[in-house]
Motif scaffolding. Structure first.
Motif, mmCIF file in Angstrom:
data_model
loop_
_atom_site.group_PDB
_atom_site.id
_atom_site.type_symbol
_atom_site.label_atom_id
_atom_site.label_comp_id
_atom_site.label_asym_id
_atom_site.label_seq_id
_atom_site.Cartn_x
_atom_site.Cartn_y
_atom_site.Cartn_z
ATOM 1 N N ILE A 108 75.452 18.401 69.018
ATOM 2 C CA ILE A 108 74.463 18.297 70.096
ATOM 3 C C ILE A 108 74.056 19.687 70.617
ATOM 4 C CG2 ILE A 108 75.950 18.115 72.143
ATOM 5 C CD1 ILE A 108 74.308 15.721 73.010
ATOM 6 N N TYR A 109 74.520 20.750 69.954
ATOM 7 C CA TYR A 109 74.183 22.116 70.399
ATOM 8 C C TYR A 109 72.684 22.356 70.575
ATOM 9 C CZ TYR A 109 78.865 24.183 70.059
ATOM 10 O OH TYR A 109 80.170 24.511 70.247
ATOM 11 N N PRO A 110 71.829 21.950 69.620
ATOM 12 C CA PRO A 110 70.402 22.247 69.808
ATOM 13 C C PRO A 110 69.852 21.666 71.112
ATOM 14 C CG PRO A 110 70.791 21.510 67.580
ATOM 15 C CD PRO A 110 72.074 21.313 68.313
ATOM 16 N N GLU A 111 70.231 20.403 71.407
ATOM 17 C CA GLU A 111 69.752 19.778 72.646
ATOM 18 C C GLU A 111 70.299 20.508 73.864
ATOM 19 O OE1 GLU A 111 70.799 18.191 70.055
ATOM 20 O OE2 GLU A 111 69.361 16.620 69.553
ATOM 21 N N LEU A 112 71.616 20.838 73.803
ATOM 22 C CA LEU A 112 72.227 21.552 74.923
ATOM 23 C C LEU A 112 71.515 22.877 75.134
ATOM 24 C CD1 LEU A 112 76.098 21.169 74.620
ATOM 25 C CD2 LEU A 112 74.594 20.390 76.434
ATOM 26 N N VAL A 128 58.671 32.738 76.733
ATOM 27 C CA VAL A 128 60.103 32.591 76.436
ATOM 28 C C VAL A 128 60.397 31.169 75.963
ATOM 29 C CG1 VAL A 128 62.415 32.678 77.423
ATOM 30 C CG2 VAL A 128 60.737 34.391 78.064
ATOM 31 N N ALA A 129 59.708 30.174 76.564
ATOM 32 C CA ALA A 129 59.953 28.779 76.170
ATOM 33 C C ALA A 129 59.598 28.551 74.707
ATOM 34 C CB ALA A 129 59.146 27.838 77.068
ATOM 35 N N VAL A 130 58.526 29.191 74.237
ATOM 36 C CA VAL A 130 58.191 29.078 72.808
ATOM 37 C C VAL A 130 59.344 29.631 71.976
ATOM 38 C CG1 VAL A 130 56.612 29.807 70.994
ATOM 39 C CG2 VAL A 130 55.721 29.199 73.225
ATOM 40 N N GLY A 131 59.903 30.785 72.425
ATOM 41 C CA GLY A 131 61.048 31.364 71.719
ATOM 42 C C GLY A 131 62.230 30.411 71.704
ATOM 43 N N VAL A 132 62.473 29.737 72.844
ATOM 44 C CA VAL A 132 63.591 28.779 72.922
ATOM 45 C C VAL A 132 63.405 27.659 71.901
ATOM 46 C CG1 VAL A 132 64.622 27.016 74.390
ATOM 47 C CG2 VAL A 132 64.142 29.273 75.311
ATOM 48 N N LEU A 133 62.164 27.149 71.799
ATOM 49 C CA LEU A 133 61.915 26.043 70.871
ATOM 50 C C LEU A 133 62.131 26.493 69.434
ATOM 51 C CD1 LEU A 133 58.790 24.584 72.649
ATOM 52 C CD2 LEU A 133 61.010 23.517 72.459
ATOM 53 N N LEU A 140 68.781 26.520 65.144
ATOM 54 C CA LEU A 140 70.074 25.865 65.369
ATOM 55 C C LEU A 140 70.161 24.573 64.567
ATOM 56 C CD1 LEU A 140 70.841 26.215 69.170
ATOM 57 C CD2 LEU A 140 71.980 27.302 67.253
ATOM 58 N N ILE A 141 69.052 23.821 64.518
ATOM 59 C CA ILE A 141 69.066 22.559 63.767
ATOM 60 C C ILE A 141 69.197 22.840 62.282
ATOM 61 C CG2 ILE A 141 67.640 20.589 63.121
ATOM 62 C CD1 ILE A 141 66.579 20.667 65.987
ATOM 63 N N ALA A 142 68.477 23.858 61.811
ATOM 64 C CA ALA A 142 68.537 24.171 60.384
ATOM 65 C C ALA A 142 69.943 24.589 59.973
ATOM 66 C CB ALA A 142 67.539 25.280 60.069
ATOM 67 N N ARG A 143 70.728 25.129 60.932
ATOM 68 C CA ARG A 143 72.081 25.585 60.605
ATOM 69 C C ARG A 143 73.113 24.461 60.634
ATOM 70 N NH1 ARG A 143 74.539 30.599 61.815
ATOM 71 N NH2 ARG A 143 75.940 29.319 63.038
ATOM 72 N N GLY A 172 64.374 15.463 75.809
ATOM 73 C CA GLY A 172 64.402 14.003 75.827
ATOM 74 C C GLY A 172 64.000 13.431 74.483
ATOM 75 N N MET A 173 62.967 14.023 73.872
ATOM 76 C CA MET A 173 62.525 13.534 72.562
ATOM 77 C C MET A 173 63.607 13.729 71.513
ATOM 78 S SD MET A 173 58.743 15.081 72.585
ATOM 79 C CE MET A 173 57.608 14.641 73.873
ATOM 80 N N MET A 174 64.275 14.899 71.543
ATOM 81 C CA MET A 174 65.330 15.149 70.561
ATOM 82 C C MET A 174 66.458 14.141 70.738
ATOM 83 S SD MET A 174 65.303 19.251 70.973
ATOM 84 C CE MET A 174 66.541 19.722 69.805
#
Lengths: 492, 200
Positions: free
Chosen positions: A19-23, A50-55, A61-64, A125-127
């Motif tokens: 659940i790391y990506p969501e966290l 910065v939010a674009v960078g976070v996404l 993170l998901i790819a890893r 929420g979507m994730m």
């Protein structure tokens, strides 16, 4: 001693690795919120960037993540290949939506710092809905997503249209949540389980009773509303027209991804032994959506409304793939076709909304009327060319990406012996080509009308990325195809 | 019949009749008051079932917050309810028809209703009150759901602030930092006034 405690804490924490990506997204939203609240000067622009960078970071993170299915919280949360594919699409949609909003929101003077924070929370929420493997977590994550979307629709609070869109979306949205919840309670009552895997076990043993099917119908109705599929589409044109344009782009891209992922996971993991029952519902919804998308968009003069109807139609085409995803039919190929369709739809729609945002005819005024595009090819030939290509792709004309999307879903339908569904889909797709081509005709063959202002750089970037993907997909389709195939094997 | 049995009928009758009053009362304020009465009786039924936690939640949340909110909305909004009721007789036949179809469907489903054995999971082991039983699972088995609900509430809070907070530019606020940072030189100017000239 200290290092002992540290290793103990880190092993405890690493059990939550799936659940790391969501966290990460949620914690980043908190930090950005605090940044915005305690900043003396409006920091909307820097927080958005910065939010674009976070996404993008969350995508890495998901790819890893390791390529196995992992469950958390007694099976309420699952991270598998399907979830990872859909989450990356959702994150891409959200990142493009924020990129699109930078210029627009600043000109409209509504680039408040809450905007990117709400987008991040909606995306989280979507994730979580994509990974939801339990009726309770499905409902809660869906509410997290929807509540943020209602606020985003009404974000231009001084504009009557926007607040109307937000209120309309809210009222109809909570109604559909109620339907979903009622269906969930019936399913729980008849199976005694909220976990999808355990529901499937009970259905396998005792069969699908009338009550269970009743619950299934209510759940599907609630999900079809979030997906804006016929007959639960009534809110779409009004909300798409009224909400600020970048927010509409967010609705049409990221929100559709999560809704479709929920629908696929519910029917394929909780009701694999009630295939007959859900397949006919999906087929009916699919035909209705394709037909409405083809006919209702013809008379539209507002381009946002037109794209709203177009998105309803595209949901219908994607559902053809899901209807074919039954054992003995196309099975995994059907799901794979839906995933490819969604990825291509995401790119085309984000590109189309970039084009809508490029229709700025004053310092702060944007045109939304199709007739204002008249003769734009003479002054902005590149813009007109890219918009035309995106529209050709939305209509499904080879060799653009949209053609392959439709090819995969229709061949999945043929594989499942749903010949008539494929034929209906092709016919409706030809009818819907009319209104896409009409815009191209207005741009190239009509007398010169409005002169548009130069396009903002962030909009140019989005348009460039999405148009390049749409135009060049046919050269190298295998990476997307392979990824979708791998993701769809989660279910079969 | 035991005392509990009498109370069951008392609560049920009052609940159903006040529910009917909610939709038939002419004055919307009366409707809300009947709604509160209905909530209180439903809470009474929960107590009879031994679910005292749900009963208290119902009173605190629904009577304390939701119903009062309704009351405010009804009183603040100037809605002409008679105007809304005007088309009633025209739509009534269609409404009744839809209602009957839905009722028939529900009977069809509920007729075959049998709760799955897994849906009832009685608390085993030592006797605990149900408040304690909920407390035991809320932060352990249901931790994820609990945290998700918290996030939903956070979004609701942000949303309410975004949509309603307005910074008024005409209100006068005290800015302590500016007050303290003010120097004598900024505020006072010593002017030499020549006799008979005044200050220009």
């Amino acid at each position: 001693m200290l290092s002992d405690a540290f290793t103990k804490a880190s092993t405890m924490f690493s059990t939550y690795a799936p659940i790391y990506p969501e966290l990460f997204v949620v914690l980043a939203a908190f930090v950005l919120l605090m940044w915005g609240v305690y900043n003396r000067y409006p920091a909307g622009l820097s927080i958005s960037i910065v939010a674009v960078g976070v996404l993008v970071g969350a995508m890495f993170l998901i790819a890893r993540q390791p390529s196995v299915a992992q469950e958390l919280f007694n099976g309420a949360f699952v991270d598998d290949g399907f979830a990872r594919f859909m989450k990356i699409l959702t994150l891409a949609g959200a990142a493009l939506a924020i990129l699109l909003s930078l210029d627009y929101m600043r000109r409209e003077r509504i680039l408040h710092f809450e905007y990117p924070v709400l987008i991040l929370l909606a995306t989280a929420g979507m994730m979580l809905t994509i990974s939801a493997n339990d009726l309770i977590s499905l409902y809660l994550a869906l509410e997290l997503q929807s509540l943020a979307l209602y606020v985003l629709a009404a974000f231009h609070r001084d504009q009557l249209r926007s607040t109307e869109a937000g209120l309309k979306y809210f009222i109809l949205g909570i109604l559909s949540s109620g339907l979903l919840l009622y269906g969930a309670s019936l399913v729980y009552g008849y199976t005694g389980a909220t976990n999808f895997a355990r529901i499937a076990e009970v259905v396998q043993v005792s069969g699908a009773s009338v009550g269970l099917v009743f619950g299934l119908v209510f759940i599907l109705a609630g999900l079809a509303f979030k997906l804006a599929a016929v007959p639960f589409h009534m809110w779409t044109p009004d909300v798409y027209e009224g909400a600020p344009t970048p927010v509409t782009a967010f609705f049409a891209t990221a929100a559709k991804m999560s809704a479709m992922a929920m629908l696929i996971r519910v029917v394929l993991t909780a009701f694999p032994d009630a295939t007959q029952q859900w397949q006919q519902i999906i087929i009916a919804i699919s035909v209705g959506s394709m037909a409405l998308g083809a006919f209702a968009a013809i008379g539209q003069t507002n381009i946002k409304r037109l794209l709203g109807y177009s998105s309803i139609g595209h949901v219908g085409y994607a559902l053809v793939g899901l209807a074919a995803a039954v054992p003995g039919g196309a099975a995994a190929d059907g799901v794979s076709a839906v995933l490819i369709y969604l990825a291509i739809y995401l790119a085309m729609t984000a590109g189309a909304f970039a084009c809508v945002l490029a229709m700025r005819n004053g310092r702060t005024t944007y045109s939304e009327s199709i007739s204002d595009l008249a003769g734009v090819s003479k002054e902005q030939p590149l813009f007109a060319f890219l918009f035309a290509m995106l529209l050709f792709s939305l209509a499904g004309i080879p060799p653009l990406a949209g053609f392959f999307a439709k090819l995969y879903v229709f061949s999945a339908a043929v594989q499942s012996q749903l010949y008539w569904l494929a034929i209906v889909g092709v016919v409706l797709s030809v009818i819907s080509a009319y209104y896409y081509l009409r815009i191209v005709k207005v741009m190239y063959f009509d007398e010169k009308g409005e002169t548009f202002q130069p396009i903002a750089p962030s909009v140019k970037i989005t348009l460039g990325i999405t148009a390049a993907f749409t135009l060049l997909f046919f050269l190298y389709p295998s990476p997307l195809k392979l990824a979708a195939d791998a993701a769809s094997r989660t279910f079969f | 019949m035991t005392i509990a049995g009498y109370f069951f009928y008392l609560f049920s009758i009052v609940l159903i009749s006040s529910g009917a009053m909610v939709i038939s009362a002419r004055n919307p304020v009366h409707s809300v008051l009947f709604l509160i009465l209905a909530f209180l009786n439903a809470a009474g039924l929960f107590v009879l079932l031994g679910a005292e936690f749900l009963a208290m939640i119902l009173i605190i949340v629904y009577v304390g917050a939701v119903a009062v909110l309704f009351l405010f909305v009804v009183m603040m909004l100037d809605i002409d309810f008679d105007q809304l009721r005007k088309g009633m007789s025209r739509y009534l036949p269609v409404g009744i028809l839809v209602g009957l179809v839905l009722l028939a469907e529900l009977i069809l489903v509920v007729g075959g209703f049998s709760v799955a054995p897994g849906a009832f999971r009685p608390v085993t082991g030592e006797q605990v009150t149900n408040t304690e039983a909920i407390g035991r699972v809320l932060y352990t088995d249901y931790l994820y759901f609990f945290q998700l609900s918290g996030l939903v509430l956070l979004v609701a809070m942000i949303g309410a602030i975004v949509l309603t907070l307005r910074h008024r530019s005409d209100s006068k606020r005290q800015n302590i930092a500016r007050q303290v940072g003010r120097k004598r030189e900024d505020a006072i100017e010593v002017v030499k006034v020549e006799t008979g000239k005044g200050i220009s």
